[in-house]
Design a protein around this motif. Structure first.
Motif, PDB file in Angstrom:
ATOM      1  N   ALA A  52       1.644   0.300   6.427  1.00 42.06           N
ATOM      2  CA  ALA A  52       0.646   1.344   6.191  1.00 42.06           C
ATOM      3  C   ALA A  52       0.386   1.564   4.706  1.00 42.06           C
ATOM      4  N   GLY A  53       1.246   1.011   3.853  1.00 44.89           N
ATOM      5  CA  GLY A  53       1.079   1.172   2.413  1.00 44.89           C
ATOM      6  C   GLY A  53       1.760   2.380   1.832  1.00 44.89           C
ATOM      7  N   SER A  54       2.487   3.133   2.648  1.00 42.61           N
ATOM      8  CA  SER A  54       3.141   4.338   2.147  1.00 42.61           C
ATOM      9  C   SER A  54       4.491   4.053   1.501  1.00 42.61           C
ATOM     10  N   MET A  55       4.961   2.802   1.559  1.00 44.84           N
ATOM     11  CA  MET A  55       6.185   2.407   0.872  1.00 44.84           C
ATOM     12  C   MET A  55       5.945   1.113   0.117  1.00 44.84           C
ATOM     13  N   ASP A  56       6.313   1.093  -1.147  1.00 46.98           N
ATOM     14  CA  ASP A  56       6.238  -0.123  -1.950  1.00 46.98           C
ATOM     15  C   ASP A  56       7.551  -0.877  -1.785  1.00 46.98           C
ATOM     16  N   PRO A  57       7.545  -2.030  -1.124  1.00 49.61           N
ATOM     17  CA  PRO A  57       8.815  -2.725  -0.859  1.00 49.61           C
ATOM     18  C   PRO A  57       9.532  -3.168  -2.120  1.00 49.61           C
ATOM     19  N   ALA A 143       4.459  -7.299   6.985  1.00 50.97           N
ATOM     20  CA  ALA A 143       4.036  -5.912   6.785  1.00 50.97           C
ATOM     21  C   ALA A 143       3.030  -5.809   5.648  1.00 50.97           C
ATOM     22  N   GLN A 144       3.258  -6.551   4.561  1.00 53.26           N
ATOM     23  CA  GLN A 144       2.312  -6.538   3.451  1.00 53.26           C
ATOM     24  C   GLN A 144       0.972  -7.149   3.860  1.00 53.26           C
ATOM     25  N   ALA A 145       1.004  -8.183   4.681  1.00 55.33           N
ATOM     26  CA  ALA A 145      -0.232  -8.796   5.159  1.00 55.33           C
ATOM     27  C   ALA A 145      -1.034  -7.808   5.992  1.00 55.33           C
ATOM     28  N   CYS A 146      -0.332  -6.988   6.774  1.00 53.90           N
ATOM     29  CA  CYS A 146      -0.998  -5.958   7.571  1.00 53.90           C
ATOM     30  C   CYS A 146      -1.722  -4.966   6.667  1.00 53.90           C
ATOM     31  N   HIS A 147      -1.068  -4.529   5.601  1.00 56.40           N
ATOM     32  CA  HIS A 147      -1.690  -3.573   4.682  1.00 56.40           C
ATOM     33  C   HIS A 147      -2.894  -4.198   3.977  1.00 56.40           C
ATOM     34  N   GLN A 148      -2.774  -5.458   3.595  1.00 62.74           N
ATOM     35  CA  GLN A 148      -3.888  -6.127   2.942  1.00 62.74           C
ATOM     36  C   GLN A 148      -5.082  -6.266   3.876  1.00 62.74           C
ATOM     37  N   ARG A 149      -4.816  -6.538   5.149  1.00 60.33           N
ATOM     38  CA  ARG A 149      -5.904  -6.626   6.131  1.00 60.33           C
ATOM     39  C   ARG A 149      -6.602  -5.283   6.275  1.00 60.33           C
ATOM     40  N   LEU A 150      -5.837  -4.213   6.235  1.00 59.57           N
ATOM     41  CA  LEU A 150      -6.422  -2.876   6.327  1.00 59.57           C
ATOM     42  C   LEU A 150      -7.320  -2.591   5.130  1.00 59.57           C
ATOM     43  N   ALA A 186       0.804   6.854  13.275  1.00 56.01           N
ATOM     44  CA  ALA A 186       0.746   8.072  12.459  1.00 56.01           C
ATOM     45  C   ALA A 186       0.660   7.729  10.972  1.00 56.01           C
ATOM     46  N   GLN A 187       1.414   6.718  10.545  1.00 54.84           N
ATOM     47  CA  GLN A 187       1.360   6.313   9.139  1.00 54.84           C
ATOM     48  C   GLN A 187      -0.025   5.797   8.771  1.00 54.84           C
ATOM     49  N   LEU A 188      -0.674   5.069   9.676  1.00 51.21           N
ATOM     50  CA  LEU A 188      -2.017   4.572   9.409  1.00 51.21           C
ATOM     51  C   LEU A 188      -3.032   5.700   9.331  1.00 51.21           C
ATOM     52  N   ARG A 189      -2.868   6.723  10.159  1.00 48.65           N
ATOM     53  CA  ARG A 189      -3.749   7.882  10.060  1.00 48.65           C
ATOM     54  C   ARG A 189      -3.573   8.563   8.705  1.00 48.65           C
ATOM     55  N   GLN A 190      -2.342   8.689   8.259  1.00 50.13           N
ATOM     56  CA  GLN A 190      -2.069   9.263   6.944  1.00 50.13           C
ATOM     57  C   GLN A 190      -2.699   8.411   5.847  1.00 50.13           C
ATOM     58  N   LYS A 432      -0.184   2.479  -1.420  1.00 51.16           N
ATOM     59  CA  LYS A 432      -0.641   1.380  -2.267  1.00 51.16           C
ATOM     60  C   LYS A 432      -2.145   1.215  -2.095  1.00 51.16           C
ATOM     61  N   LEU A 433      -2.860   1.125  -3.217  1.00 50.91           N
ATOM     62  CA  LEU A 433      -4.320   1.082  -3.199  1.00 50.91           C
ATOM     63  C   LEU A 433      -4.852  -0.317  -3.448  1.00 50.91           C
ATOM     64  N   HIS A 434      -3.985  -1.312  -3.492  1.00 51.59           N
ATOM     65  CA  HIS A 434      -4.419  -2.695  -3.733  1.00 51.59           C
ATOM     66  C   HIS A 434      -3.559  -3.654  -2.945  1.00 51.59           C
TER      67      HIS A 434
END
Length: 434
Positions: A52-57, A143-150, A186-190, A432-434
């Motif tokens: 969801a991007g709410s944690m920077d690994p 997980a990072q690929a999922c965030h990038q797709r979003l 829920a994280q994606l909604r946030q 994360k915005l990028h």
């Protein structure tokens, strides 16, 4: 020295290697080796936050080699591909860089005691197109690929906004209503709300539609029904659709089809419908497995086929006599089994008999991001079964991750790490915005 090789650096495997290293490696009374196919560790229950991007690994992951240096064990990079029980050796696959050049050749490692803790992988249940078009959350990279797709989908909506005849919308489908699917929704909604606030997404958060598709009659089927109902009520307030009794029949690039004939157009499909044991376990020199591919273990966590080989965590099928079932694949089970094996392997090195493992269910917690959390406390904590939600549940959920950090580094370092991350987040975007 007695040589203990632990394969798998997940929550349980890394905790066990760390504590055995502190106990035996520092005194050079036993040699401890940890093997993993990745060079870094991140607690798997937080992968949905990375997605969801709410944690920077990169600020939370741990280098195995550094942990090994600090805690007196040895780290070896490579995936388990073979076992020779008579010679007491395991075979590790060759390691390659991003360009396909070989970094490390295939190797053999000798052991006196082998502990297998390689966790689980996503189960696609042979659904057509699922493995090809749906994203899994087994690794940090996924997980990072999922965030990038979003983010890509949001930016594409921004580019098409001027030409759109109607307000654009983004459809996210999460297959599986277990803890991972619910927490991710829920994280994606946030994330949708934060991306809109920063102007990264031109869509109103309500235009990012999130749906959970669950084959059973309710979400969170492994938890008590009242926890499921409370969670469903909270998700409804977040405008997250829940489709129960809907089994996914096929997945394509931009849609999924259910067995009842419903078609859901999707921009992003995430598969969280179940887990299974890695296929390699059924290929390991005659070790007995159950129909789900897990290694069969005795009450001592020794495999039924070989007393010199132990297994625990998601990859092991351990009896839970009190419930007439097996220990569930949860982080708390792996943590308890790691604690047990610390005592058991200490006795084994000294030549003493081994105790039996007894699982204690302390309940389960499900995080809904900054909106809320819900769960039940039971067993040794409450002596019963107590439904909790809200701020107290969020505090309890957060403490689980902090307990894992404390197990790896000690309580004082965990407190310092918590403060450091809090300070870092106070001056950084919430996602994360990028």
């Amino acid at each position: 020295m007695h040589r203990i090789v632990i394969v798998g650096g997940g929550a349980g495997g890394l905790e066990l290697a760390t504590r055995l290293g502190n106990r035996f490696g520092a005194r050079q009374t036993a040699h401890i080796v940890l093997v993993d196919s990745h060079p870094t560790h991140l607690w798997k229950p937080v992968l949905h936050e990375v997605a969801a991007g709410s944690m920077d690994p990169f600020t939370h992951q741990l280098e195995y080699a550094a942990q090994a240096h600090w805690h007196h064990f040895e780290f070896r990079l490579g995936a388990l591909i073979g076992l020779n029980r008579s010679a007491k050796t395991i075979t590790l696959a060759a390691v390659y860089d991003a360009n396909g050049a070989e970094l490390l050749p295939s190797r053999e490692l000798a052991y006196d005691t082998l502990v297998i803790a390689i966790g689980s992988v996503t189960h696609f249940f042979d659904v057509a197109g699922a493995q090809q078009y749906a994203l899994a959350l087994d690794t940090v990279a996924q997980a990072q690929a999922c965030h990038q797709r979003l983010l890509t989908a949001c930016m594409r909506a921004q580019a098409n906004l001027a030409q759109a005849a109607a307000p654009p919308r983004l459809q996210i489908a999460i297959v599986g209503g277990g803890a991972t699917g619910v927490e991710l929704s829920a994280q994606l909604r946030q994330t949708a709300q934060i991306l809109a606030a920063y102007g990264v997404s031109p869509l109103d958060p309500k235009q990012i539609c999130i749906a959970i598709i669950e084959a059973g009659p309710r979400i969170l089927p492994a938890l008590p029904e009242r926890v499921s109902k409370a969670t469903a009520d909270l998700l409804a307030k977040l405008n997250i659709d829940i489709m129960v009794n809907e089994q996914v029949a096929s997945v394509s690039e931009r849609a999924l089809l259910t067995a009842s004939g419903k078609t859901l157009a999707t921009d992003l499909t995430i598969w969280a419908a179940g887990i299974k044991a890695p296929a390699i376990l059924s290929q390991l020199d005659g070790l007995a497995t159950n129909p789900r591919g897990q290694l069969k273990v005795r009450a001592t966590l020794q495999t039924e086929s070989d007393p010199d080989i132990f297994a625990f965590g998601d990859c092991a099928s351990c009896s839970w006599p009190e419930k007439k079932t097996t220990v569930p694949p949860r982080a708390q089970a792996a943590h308890q089994q790691a604690n047990f094996l610390l005592r058991a392997l200490t006795r084994r090195v000294k030549g003493a008999s081994l105790p039996n493992f007894h699982y204690r269910d302390f309940g389960s917690l499900v995080s809904l991001g900054h909106f809320s959390a819900v769960g039940n406390l039971m067993g040794g904590i409450m002596g019963g079964n107590l439904l909790i939600e809200g701020l107290f549940a969020r505090f309890m959920y957060t403490s689980l991750y902090r307990m894992h950090i404390a197990a790896l580094h000690g309580f004082g370092w965990m407190v310092a790490d918590t403060i450091a991350h809090w300070l870092r987040r106070s001056t950084a975007p919430k996602v994360k915005l990028h």
